[in-house]
Motif scaffolding. Sequence first.
Motif, PDB file in Angstrom:
ATOM      1  N   LEU A  88      47.672  40.674  28.360  1.00  0.00           N
ATOM      2  CA  LEU A  88      46.469  39.651  28.126  1.00  0.00           C
ATOM      3  C   LEU A  88      46.837  39.159  26.625  1.00  0.00           C
ATOM      4  CD1 LEU A  88      42.725  40.892  28.929  1.00  0.00           C
ATOM      5  CD2 LEU A  88      44.389  38.824  29.916  1.00  0.00           C
ATOM      6  N   ALA A  89      47.466  39.949  25.914  1.00  0.00           N
ATOM      7  CA  ALA A  89      47.948  39.705  24.554  1.00  0.00           C
ATOM      8  C   ALA A  89      49.054  38.750  24.477  1.00  0.00           C
ATOM      9  CB  ALA A  89      48.037  40.878  23.597  1.00  0.00           C
ATOM     10  N   ALA A  90      50.052  38.967  25.391  1.00  0.00           N
ATOM     11  CA  ALA A  90      50.981  38.270  25.687  1.00  0.00           C
ATOM     12  C   ALA A  90      50.791  36.796  25.940  1.00  0.00           C
ATOM     13  CB  ALA A  90      52.109  38.856  26.539  1.00  0.00           C
ATOM     14  N   ILE A  91      49.918  36.639  27.012  1.00  0.00           N
ATOM     15  CA  ILE A  91      49.485  35.644  27.598  1.00  0.00           C
ATOM     16  C   ILE A  91      48.889  34.710  26.656  1.00  0.00           C
ATOM     17  CG2 ILE A  91      47.944  34.540  29.294  1.00  0.00           C
ATOM     18  CD1 ILE A  91      48.521  37.051  31.186  1.00  0.00           C
ATOM     19  N   PHE A  92      47.683  35.356  25.990  1.00  0.00           N
ATOM     20  CA  PHE A  92      47.183  34.602  24.812  1.00  0.00           C
ATOM     21  C   PHE A  92      48.148  33.906  23.673  1.00  0.00           C
ATOM     22  CE2 PHE A  92      42.956  36.022  26.339  1.00  0.00           C
ATOM     23  CZ  PHE A  92      42.144  34.799  26.464  1.00  0.00           C
ATOM     24  N   GLY A  93      49.041  35.005  23.532  1.00  0.00           N
ATOM     25  CA  GLY A  93      49.777  34.595  22.368  1.00  0.00           C
ATOM     26  C   GLY A  93      50.814  33.591  22.834  1.00  0.00           C
ATOM     27  N   ALA A  94      51.309  33.311  23.836  1.00  0.00           N
ATOM     28  CA  ALA A  94      52.044  32.316  24.681  1.00  0.00           C
ATOM     29  C   ALA A  94      51.343  30.991  24.565  1.00  0.00           C
ATOM     30  CB  ALA A  94      52.732  32.736  25.999  1.00  0.00           C
ATOM     31  N   LEU A  95      50.175  31.168  25.034  1.00  0.00           N
ATOM     32  CA  LEU A  95      49.221  29.962  24.942  1.00  0.00           C
ATOM     33  C   LEU A  95      48.944  29.339  23.666  1.00  0.00           C
ATOM     34  CD1 LEU A  95      47.091  30.721  28.034  1.00  0.00           C
ATOM     35  CD2 LEU A  95      48.725  28.953  27.810  1.00  0.00           C
ATOM     36  N   ARG A  96      48.631  30.219  22.615  1.00  0.00           N
ATOM     37  CA  ARG A  96      48.483  29.933  21.493  1.00  0.00           C
ATOM     38  C   ARG A  96      49.482  29.322  20.813  1.00  0.00           C
ATOM     39  NH1 ARG A  96      48.060  34.673  18.534  1.00  0.00           N
ATOM     40  NH2 ARG A  96      47.852  33.348  16.672  1.00  0.00           N
ATOM     41  N   GLU A 111      56.034  29.562  35.447  1.00  0.00           N
ATOM     42  CA  GLU A 111      57.505  29.982  35.138  1.00  0.00           C
ATOM     43  C   GLU A 111      57.880  29.730  33.627  1.00  0.00           C
ATOM     44  OE1 GLU A 111      59.678  30.864  37.683  1.00  0.00           O
ATOM     45  OE2 GLU A 111      58.105  30.763  38.906  1.00  0.00           O
ATOM     46  N   ALA A 112      57.521  28.968  32.824  1.00  0.00           N
ATOM     47  CA  ALA A 112      57.555  28.980  31.521  1.00  0.00           C
ATOM     48  C   ALA A 112      57.123  30.008  30.805  1.00  0.00           C
ATOM     49  CB  ALA A 112      57.328  27.695  30.840  1.00  0.00           C
ATOM     50  N   LEU A 113      55.586  30.516  31.586  1.00  0.00           N
ATOM     51  CA  LEU A 113      54.904  31.436  30.679  1.00  0.00           C
ATOM     52  C   LEU A 113      55.586  32.996  31.140  1.00  0.00           C
ATOM     53  CD1 LEU A 113      52.468  32.612  29.391  1.00  0.00           C
ATOM     54  CD2 LEU A 113      51.262  32.756  31.752  1.00  0.00           C
ATOM     55  N   ALA A 114      56.259  33.021  32.196  1.00  0.00           N
ATOM     56  CA  ALA A 114      56.937  34.355  32.653  1.00  0.00           C
ATOM     57  C   ALA A 114      58.170  34.426  31.571  1.00  0.00           C
ATOM     58  CB  ALA A 114      57.549  34.156  34.033  1.00  0.00           C
ATOM     59  N   MET A 115      58.940  33.327  31.392  1.00  0.00           N
ATOM     60  CA  MET A 115      60.018  33.362  30.313  1.00  0.00           C
ATOM     61  C   MET A 115      59.501  33.817  28.960  1.00  0.00           C
ATOM     62  SD  MET A 115      62.309  30.083  31.720  1.00  0.00           S
ATOM     63  CE  MET A 115      62.964  29.895  30.018  1.00  0.00           C
ATOM     64  N   GLU A 116      58.550  33.120  28.532  1.00  0.00           N
ATOM     65  CA  GLU A 116      57.993  33.475  27.314  1.00  0.00           C
ATOM     66  C   GLU A 116      57.454  34.963  26.993  1.00  0.00           C
ATOM     67  OE1 GLU A 116      56.961  32.623  23.247  1.00  0.00           O
ATOM     68  OE2 GLU A 116      57.918  31.303  24.732  1.00  0.00           O
ATOM     69  N   THR A 117      56.807  35.396  28.077  1.00  0.00           N
ATOM     70  CA  THR A 117      56.177  36.516  27.927  1.00  0.00           C
ATOM     71  C   THR A 117      57.143  37.689  28.537  1.00  0.00           C
ATOM     72  OG1 THR A 117      55.138  36.583  30.402  1.00  0.00           O
ATOM     73  CG2 THR A 117      53.952  35.741  28.195  1.00  0.00           C
ATOM     74  N   HIS A 118      58.158  37.386  29.166  1.00  0.00           N
ATOM     75  CA  HIS A 118      58.968  38.459  29.681  1.00  0.00           C
ATOM     76  C   HIS A 118      58.471  39.334  30.891  1.00  0.00           C
ATOM     77  CE1 HIS A 118      61.781  37.343  26.409  1.00  0.00           C
ATOM     78  NE2 HIS A 118      60.797  37.448  25.647  1.00  0.00           N
ATOM     79  N   ARG A 119      57.487  38.691  31.531  1.00  0.00           N
ATOM     80  CA  ARG A 119      57.038  39.292  32.728  1.00  0.00           C
ATOM     81  C   ARG A 119      57.248  38.340  33.876  1.00  0.00           C
ATOM     82  NH1 ARG A 119      55.016  40.473  28.173  1.00  0.00           N
ATOM     83  NH2 ARG A 119      53.480  42.242  27.788  1.00  0.00           N
ATOM     84  N   PRO A 120      57.270  38.811  35.372  1.00  0.00           N
ATOM     85  CA  PRO A 120      57.491  38.161  36.475  1.00  0.00           C
ATOM     86  C   PRO A 120      56.411  36.994  36.541  1.00  0.00           C
ATOM     87  CG  PRO A 120      57.925  40.414  36.797  1.00  0.00           C
ATOM     88  CD  PRO A 120      57.302  40.500  35.578  1.00  0.00           C
ATOM     89  N   SER A 121      56.859  35.770  37.217  1.00  0.00           N
ATOM     90  CA  SER A 121      55.803  35.009  37.257  1.00  0.00           C
ATOM     91  C   SER A 121      54.689  35.241  38.375  1.00  0.00           C
ATOM     92  CB  SER A 121      56.560  33.560  38.007  1.00  0.00           C
ATOM     93  OG  SER A 121      55.714  32.491  38.278  1.00  0.00           O
ATOM     94  N   LYS A 122      55.344  36.042  39.689  1.00  0.00           N
ATOM     95  CA  LYS A 122      54.342  36.627  40.439  1.00  0.00           C
ATOM     96  C   LYS A 122      53.411  37.436  39.886  1.00  0.00           C
ATOM     97  CE  LYS A 122      57.139  35.842  44.749  1.00  0.00           C
ATOM     98  NZ  LYS A 122      57.483  36.396  46.140  1.00  0.00           N
ATOM     99  N   SER A 123      53.863  38.244  38.924  1.00  0.00           N
ATOM    100  CA  SER A 123      53.148  39.225  38.337  1.00  0.00           C
ATOM    101  C   SER A 123      51.808  38.514  37.444  1.00  0.00           C
ATOM    102  CB  SER A 123      53.624  40.286  37.217  1.00  0.00           C
ATOM    103  OG  SER A 123      54.453  40.932  38.258  1.00  0.00           O
ATOM    104  N   LEU A 124      52.070  37.658  36.976  1.00  0.00           N
ATOM    105  CA  LEU A 124      51.354  36.701  36.111  1.00  0.00           C
ATOM    106  C   LEU A 124      50.344  36.090  37.010  1.00  0.00           C
ATOM    107  CD1 LEU A 124      54.017  35.168  33.604  1.00  0.00           C
ATOM    108  CD2 LEU A 124      51.938  36.843  33.051  1.00  0.00           C
ATOM    109  N   HIS A 125      50.911  35.565  38.142  1.00  0.00           N
ATOM    110  CA  HIS A 125      49.830  34.792  39.264  1.00  0.00           C
ATOM    111  C   HIS A 125      48.748  35.949  39.385  1.00  0.00           C
ATOM    112  CE1 HIS A 125      51.243  31.002  40.025  1.00  0.00           C
ATOM    113  NE2 HIS A 125      52.415  31.389  39.917  1.00  0.00           N
ATOM    114  N   ARG A 126      49.302  37.153  39.790  1.00  0.00           N
ATOM    115  CA  ARG A 126      48.387  38.073  40.118  1.00  0.00           C
ATOM    116  C   ARG A 126      47.351  38.610  39.017  1.00  0.00           C
ATOM    117  NH1 ARG A 126      52.937  40.078  42.872  1.00  0.00           N
ATOM    118  NH2 ARG A 126      53.266  41.545  41.331  1.00  0.00           N
ATOM    119  N   MET A 127      47.960  38.562  38.075  1.00  0.00           N
ATOM    120  CA  MET A 127      46.910  38.948  36.774  1.00  0.00           C
ATOM    121  C   MET A 127      45.793  38.101  36.767  1.00  0.00           C
ATOM    122  SD  MET A 127      49.619  40.251  33.750  1.00  0.00           S
ATOM    123  CE  MET A 127      51.119  40.663  34.241  1.00  0.00           C
ATOM    124  N   LEU A 128      46.230  37.007  36.821  1.00  0.00           N
ATOM    125  CA  LEU A 128      45.173  35.954  36.452  1.00  0.00           C
ATOM    126  C   LEU A 128      44.512  35.287  38.020  1.00  0.00           C
ATOM    127  CD1 LEU A 128      47.087  33.945  33.689  1.00  0.00           C
ATOM    128  CD2 LEU A 128      45.403  35.504  33.568  1.00  0.00           C
TER     129      LEU A 128
END
Length: 108
Positions: free
Chosen positions: A84-92, A56-73
């Motif tokens: 991927l760049a958005a995900i890595f950027g948020a985690l970094r 949920e927090a990753l979705a807010m940080e990346t401006h992508r839906p949580s369900k989409s992030l679940h599917r991507m990963l």
Amino acid sequence: MVLTRDFKETVKERAVRDPAFAKAMLDEAATAFLNDEPQVARLILRDLVNASVGFEALAMETHRPSKSLHRMLSEKGNPSMDNLAAIFGALRKQMGVGLKAQVIEGAG
């Protein structure tokens, strides 16, 4: 009687209490992508997201839906390079780390 623990819970607890372990997971995910192992990288990222920022927090940080992030990963996910760049950027950002690629002489 043998005590067993769920692997994902063990990873999550370790990543929470040991920032070096979480950073090593991020490094391993980046290395897997660069070594043409995207499925491995996605699964490591999924475990890391669950153990750290959460979807949920990753979705807010990346401006992508949580369900989409679940599917991507997921195991069969297919995230774009932008995602991927958005995900890595948020985690970094969450972990306060940078990523650096280097070429090893004589490799490949």
